[in-house]
Design an enzyme around this catalytic site. Structure first.
Site: not given
Length: 173
Positions: A87, A84
């Site tokens: 993230c 991600c």
């Protein structure tokens, strides 16, 4: 098993696919590049300096929840995925944040939600990455922030009565 498409239809579909790739070589290269980068970025998100507990199993999650409850602390948990991009971008900010808030009132933790399933252990469901959840000392979810919205995370901490430490205290570490 018999194909649902007659042989001529299958041949035409196959030819259409070949034509697509031969007529659009740059698009094909771009798609291959994107797939390559997607898999290349599956390396684990590195650890950054801070006071973040890296949880690697459901058992560790249960232990951290119990420890926070025993000490009367809130738990701020970052549910992330290695693949991600938001993230990855948020990881150093979250680690820095862990040094700026009163560690006597809140624990910071992170766990790769694609590898550790804590839903049945009180972690609740995660439908997008990153997801940040603030748990009360009793283990109740007090706030959920989906996405890397740092201001919403700060608001959740403040609404729980958690304060930032002074800059002189932060420098001692």
């Amino acid at each position: 098993p018999a194909s649902p498409h007659p042989p001529r239809t299958r041949d035409r579909m196959f030819q259409a696919i070949i034509d697509f790739f031969t007529e659009r070589p740059f698009l094909v290269v771009a798609l291959l590049w994107m797939v390559f980068n997607m898999f290349k970025n599956r390396k684990p998100i590195p650890s950054y300096p801070g006071k973040v507990l890296a949880i690697k199993s459901k058992e560790e999650w249960i232990d951290v929840m119990k420890e926070c409850k025993d000490k009367g602390k809130y738990l701020l948990a970052d549910f992330y995925a290695d693949w991600c991009p938001p993230c990855r971008a948020m990881a150093p900010l979250y680690a820095k944040m862990s040094t700026e808030w009163d560690e006597n009132k809140v624990c910071f933790a992170k766990l790769n939600a694609t590898k550790v399933n804590v839903k049945k252990a009180g972690g609740g469901a995660v439908s997008a990455f990153p997801t940040i959840k603030l748990f009360s000392p009793q283990g109740e979810i007090k706030a959920t922030v989906v996405g890397s919205r740092m201001s919403e995370i700060v608001d959740a901490l403040k609404s729980a009565g958690i304060t930032k430490v002074s800059s002189s205290e932060t420098k001692k570490d």
